[in-house]
Design a protein around this motif. Sequence first.
Motif, PDB file in Angstrom:
ATOM      1  N   LEU A   1       0.883  -1.549   0.244  1.00  0.00           N
ATOM      2  CA  LEU A   1      -0.203  -0.333   0.204  1.00  0.00           C
ATOM      3  C   LEU A   1       0.880   1.351   0.293  1.00  0.00           C
ATOM      4  O   LEU A   1       0.708   1.835  -0.499  1.00  0.00           O
ATOM      5  CB  LEU A   1      -1.087   0.239   0.844  1.00  0.00           C
ATOM      6  CG  LEU A   1      -2.041  -0.997   1.286  1.00  0.00           C
ATOM      7  CD1 LEU A   1      -3.310  -0.878   2.408  1.00  0.00           C
ATOM      8  CD2 LEU A   1      -3.211  -0.836   0.252  1.00  0.00           C
ATOM      9  N   PHE A   2       2.172   1.383   0.521  1.00  0.00           N
ATOM     10  CA  PHE A   2       2.645   2.731   0.850  1.00  0.00           C
ATOM     11  C   PHE A   2       3.955   2.437  -0.203  1.00  0.00           C
ATOM     12  O   PHE A   2       4.663   2.919  -0.088  1.00  0.00           O
ATOM     13  CB  PHE A   2       3.528   2.814   2.048  1.00  0.00           C
ATOM     14  CG  PHE A   2       2.143   3.004   3.133  1.00  0.00           C
ATOM     15  CD1 PHE A   2       1.351   4.143   2.762  1.00  0.00           C
ATOM     16  CD2 PHE A   2       1.891   2.282   4.569  1.00  0.00           C
ATOM     17  CE1 PHE A   2       0.434   4.173   4.107  1.00  0.00           C
ATOM     18  CE2 PHE A   2       0.887   2.533   5.224  1.00  0.00           C
ATOM     19  CZ  PHE A   2      -0.326   3.542   4.805  1.00  0.00           C
ATOM     20  N   ALA A   3       4.122   1.550  -1.084  1.00  0.00           N
ATOM     21  CA  ALA A   3       4.906   1.391  -2.448  1.00  0.00           C
ATOM     22  C   ALA A   3       5.446   2.534  -2.705  1.00  0.00           C
ATOM     23  O   ALA A   3       4.282   3.634  -2.699  1.00  0.00           O
ATOM     24  CB  ALA A   3       5.156   0.282  -2.914  1.00  0.00           C
ATOM     25  N   PRO A   4       6.240   3.430  -3.478  1.00  0.00           N
ATOM     26  CA  PRO A   4       6.459   5.057  -3.749  1.00  0.00           C
ATOM     27  C   PRO A   4       6.318   4.258  -5.851  1.00  0.00           C
ATOM     28  O   PRO A   4       6.437   4.979  -5.567  1.00  0.00           O
ATOM     29  CB  PRO A   4       7.880   5.081  -3.762  1.00  0.00           C
ATOM     30  CG  PRO A   4       8.654   3.660  -3.112  1.00  0.00           C
ATOM     31  CD  PRO A   4       8.158   3.051  -2.962  1.00  0.00           C
ATOM     32  N   GLN A   5       6.317   3.342  -6.234  1.00  0.00           N
ATOM     33  CA  GLN A   5       5.538   2.359  -7.740  1.00  0.00           C
ATOM     34  C   GLN A   5       3.854   2.659  -7.214  1.00  0.00           C
ATOM     35  O   GLN A   5       3.702   2.620  -6.485  1.00  0.00           O
ATOM     36  CB  GLN A   5       6.565   1.409  -7.832  1.00  0.00           C
ATOM     37  CG  GLN A   5       7.986   1.785  -7.538  1.00  0.00           C
ATOM     38  CD  GLN A   5       8.500   0.384  -8.060  1.00  0.00           C
ATOM     39  OE1 GLN A   5       7.891  -0.694  -7.982  1.00  0.00           O
ATOM     40  NE2 GLN A   5       9.529  -0.030  -8.716  1.00  0.00           N
ATOM     41  N   SER A   6       3.661   2.544  -8.709  1.00  0.00           N
ATOM     42  CA  SER A   6       2.317   2.535  -8.820  1.00  0.00           C
ATOM     43  C   SER A   6       1.815   0.939  -9.248  1.00  0.00           C
ATOM     44  O   SER A   6       2.945   0.161  -9.075  1.00  0.00           O
ATOM     45  CB  SER A   6       1.805   3.307 -10.568  1.00  0.00           C
ATOM     46  OG  SER A   6       2.772   2.362 -11.567  1.00  0.00           O
ATOM     47  N   GLY A   7       0.829   0.774  -8.765  1.00  0.00           N
ATOM     48  CA  GLY A   7       0.686  -0.667  -9.092  1.00  0.00           C
ATOM     49  C   GLY A   7       1.728  -1.891 -10.270  1.00  0.00           C
ATOM     50  O   GLY A   7       1.831  -2.753 -10.595  1.00  0.00           O
ATOM     51  N   GLU A   8       1.360  -0.797 -11.679  1.00  0.00           N
ATOM     52  CA  GLU A   8       1.712  -1.657 -12.917  1.00  0.00           C
ATOM     53  C   GLU A   8       3.193  -1.783 -13.337  1.00  0.00           C
ATOM     54  O   GLU A   8       4.116  -2.822 -13.466  1.00  0.00           O
ATOM     55  CB  GLU A   8       1.130  -0.488 -14.105  1.00  0.00           C
ATOM     56  CG  GLU A   8      -0.323  -0.490 -14.482  1.00  0.00           C
ATOM     57  CD  GLU A   8       0.023   0.001 -15.268  1.00  0.00           C
ATOM     58  OE1 GLU A   8       0.264   1.043 -15.802  1.00  0.00           O
ATOM     59  OE2 GLU A   8      -2.051   0.143 -15.681  1.00  0.00           O
ATOM     60  N   GLU A   9       4.393  -0.185 -12.536  1.00  0.00           N
ATOM     61  CA  GLU A   9       5.464  -0.486 -11.988  1.00  0.00           C
ATOM     62  C   GLU A   9       5.377  -1.633 -11.200  1.00  0.00           C
ATOM     63  O   GLU A   9       6.741  -2.422 -11.586  1.00  0.00           O
ATOM     64  CB  GLU A   9       6.033   1.010 -11.958  1.00  0.00           C
ATOM     65  CG  GLU A   9       6.465   1.611 -12.326  1.00  0.00           C
ATOM     66  CD  GLU A   9       6.018   3.016 -11.893  1.00  0.00           C
ATOM     67  OE1 GLU A   9       6.196   2.829 -10.902  1.00  0.00           O
ATOM     68  OE2 GLU A   9       5.860   4.654 -12.756  1.00  0.00           O
TER      69      GLU A   9
END
Length: 101
Positions: free
Chosen positions: A23-31
């Motif tokens: 949830l707190f990842a700096p990337q988007s879901g696709e990346e």
Amino acid sequence: MSKGSFGLGIALGALTGAALAYLFAPQSGEEFQRDMKHKMRDMKDKAVVGLDDAIIDAEIWFDRKMANEEEQVEPIRYERHPDHVAPAPSYTESPDVFIED
């Protein structure tokens, strides 16, 4: 504290940590998915290479082991001879077996 509740706590903590990291990842879901696909592909390739190396090492070890043996044992060869073959069983119908039409 029992071993079962400790293991359950570790499993729940790991799942919660993974969910929060996602949830707190700096990337988007696709990346993130693309990066995970690349990492998984790399891990699979490394596993395949490692397995191939292990098989080659096992083959080399086996070849050396066979070459170092002083006496090569020939496999046993059996001949089919009428004296060595059991007679075929005789089949008869038993009275308690009925065939329905």
